[in-house]
Design a protein around this motif. Sequence first.
Motif, PDB file in Angstrom:
ATOM      1  N   GLY A 110     -19.098   7.027  50.790  1.00 10.34           N
ATOM      2  CA  GLY A 110     -18.359   8.250  50.484  1.00 10.34           C
ATOM      3  C   GLY A 110     -17.061   7.973  49.770  1.00 10.34           C
ATOM      4  O   GLY A 110     -16.528   6.881  49.838  1.00 10.34           O
ATOM      5  N   GLY A 111     -16.542   8.988  49.084  1.00  9.09           N
ATOM      6  CA  GLY A 111     -15.297   8.820  48.349  1.00  9.09           C
ATOM      7  C   GLY A 111     -15.551   8.370  46.928  1.00  9.09           C
ATOM      8  O   GLY A 111     -16.630   8.578  46.376  1.00  9.09           O
ATOM      9  N   ASN A 112     -14.541   7.738  46.343  1.00  9.34           N
ATOM     10  CA  ASN A 112     -14.646   7.291  44.953  1.00  9.34           C
ATOM     11  C   ASN A 112     -15.570   6.079  44.845  1.00  9.34           C
ATOM     12  O   ASN A 112     -15.336   5.045  45.482  1.00  9.34           O
ATOM     13  CB  ASN A 112     -13.247   6.941  44.444  1.00  9.34           C
ATOM     14  CG  ASN A 112     -13.210   6.777  42.937  1.00  9.34           C
ATOM     15  OD1 ASN A 112     -14.055   6.089  42.366  1.00  9.34           O
ATOM     16  ND2 ASN A 112     -12.230   7.392  42.291  1.00  9.34           N
ATOM     17  N   ILE A 113     -16.573   6.193  44.029  1.00  2.58           N
ATOM     18  CA  ILE A 113     -17.580   5.135  43.918  1.00  2.58           C
ATOM     19  C   ILE A 113     -17.015   3.870  43.294  1.00  2.58           C
ATOM     20  O   ILE A 113     -17.598   2.788  43.409  1.00  2.58           O
ATOM     21  CB  ILE A 113     -18.796   5.640  43.130  1.00  2.58           C
ATOM     22  CG1 ILE A 113     -20.026   4.751  43.370  1.00  2.58           C
ATOM     23  CG2 ILE A 113     -18.482   5.725  41.646  1.00  2.58           C
ATOM     24  CD1 ILE A 113     -21.298   5.319  42.791  1.00  2.58           C
ATOM     25  N   TYR A 114     -15.879   3.975  42.623  1.00  7.64           N
ATOM     26  CA  TYR A 114     -15.283   2.832  41.939  1.00  7.64           C
ATOM     27  C   TYR A 114     -14.280   2.067  42.809  1.00  7.64           C
ATOM     28  O   TYR A 114     -13.687   1.082  42.366  1.00  7.64           O
ATOM     29  CB  TYR A 114     -14.605   3.283  40.656  1.00  7.64           C
ATOM     30  CG  TYR A 114     -15.567   3.863  39.641  1.00  7.64           C
ATOM     31  CD1 TYR A 114     -15.714   5.245  39.492  1.00  7.64           C
ATOM     32  CD2 TYR A 114     -16.331   3.025  38.835  1.00  7.64           C
ATOM     33  CE1 TYR A 114     -16.595   5.768  38.573  1.00  7.64           C
ATOM     34  CE2 TYR A 114     -17.210   3.538  37.900  1.00  7.64           C
ATOM     35  CZ  TYR A 114     -17.341   4.914  37.779  1.00  7.64           C
ATOM     36  OH  TYR A 114     -18.227   5.430  36.867  1.00  7.64           O
ATOM     37  N   TYR A 115     -14.059   2.544  44.030  1.00  4.51           N
ATOM     38  CA  TYR A 115     -13.080   1.916  44.908  1.00  4.51           C
ATOM     39  C   TYR A 115     -13.755   1.315  46.135  1.00  4.51           C
ATOM     40  O   TYR A 115     -14.667   1.904  46.714  1.00  4.51           O
ATOM     41  CB  TYR A 115     -12.024   2.926  45.359  1.00  4.51           C
ATOM     42  CG  TYR A 115     -11.042   3.282  44.279  1.00  4.51           C
ATOM     43  CD1 TYR A 115     -11.316   4.298  43.365  1.00  4.51           C
ATOM     44  CD2 TYR A 115      -9.832   2.590  44.146  1.00  4.51           C
ATOM     45  CE1 TYR A 115     -10.419   4.609  42.366  1.00  4.51           C
ATOM     46  CE2 TYR A 115      -8.933   2.908  43.150  1.00  4.51           C
ATOM     47  CZ  TYR A 115      -9.226   3.922  42.265  1.00  4.51           C
ATOM     48  OH  TYR A 115      -8.344   4.236  41.272  1.00  4.51           O
ATOM     49  N   ALA A 116     -13.261   0.173  46.572  1.00  4.55           N
ATOM     50  CA  ALA A 116     -13.831  -0.518  47.723  1.00  4.55           C
ATOM     51  C   ALA A 116     -13.761   0.325  48.991  1.00  4.55           C
ATOM     52  O   ALA A 116     -14.585   0.169  49.895  1.00  4.55           O
ATOM     53  CB  ALA A 116     -13.127  -1.853  47.938  1.00  4.55           C
ATOM     54  N   THR A 117     -12.786   1.211  49.067  1.00  6.10           N
ATOM     55  CA  THR A 117     -12.644   2.069  50.243  1.00  6.10           C
ATOM     56  C   THR A 117     -13.814   3.023  50.416  1.00  6.10           C
ATOM     57  O   THR A 117     -13.988   3.603  51.493  1.00  6.10           O
ATOM     58  CB  THR A 117     -11.335   2.875  50.173  1.00  6.10           C
ATOM     59  OG1 THR A 117     -11.275   3.542  48.903  1.00  6.10           O
ATOM     60  CG2 THR A 117     -10.120   1.968  50.321  1.00  6.10           C
ATOM     61  N   GLY A 118     -14.612   3.193  49.380  1.00  8.90           N
ATOM     62  CA  GLY A 118     -15.771   4.063  49.468  1.00  8.90           C
ATOM     63  C   GLY A 118     -17.010   3.387  50.030  1.00  8.90           C
ATOM     64  O   GLY A 118     -18.073   3.995  50.101  1.00  8.90           O
TER      65      GLY A 118
END
Length: 123
Positions: A101-109
């Motif tokens: 979930g979240g931004n697909i380009y960020y590790a937090t996702g």
Amino acid sequence: QAQPVESGGGLVQAGGSLRLSCADTGRTFSSYVMGWFRQAPGKEREFVAAVSLSGGSTYYADSVKGRFTISRDNTKNTVYLQMNSLKPEDTAVYYCAAYTGGNIYYATGYDYWGQGTQVTVSS
């Protein structure tokens, strides 16, 4: 739950190729968008590529577009990263992970990270 297991890294000369694999049997693999990230010493983990559930859609960082290809085989619970025309700046530990979930380009996702596989490109 079991974590993904990456393999296929190694030492290669600039201009060479490697194919990374990531086997993920710890969850319903076909239900997750899968991504590859990399982290070089002293740098933050950065997005490399991602692939949709069916494999029909792919996403790439500008730095690897045209050189790397992400794909998946849902029958083998495996995602691949074909890396061609490798450059010394591609040297890093490469990780795969499942998008949650979240931004697909960020590790937090992403969650369910593998241990990583080292890729070293010599000049």
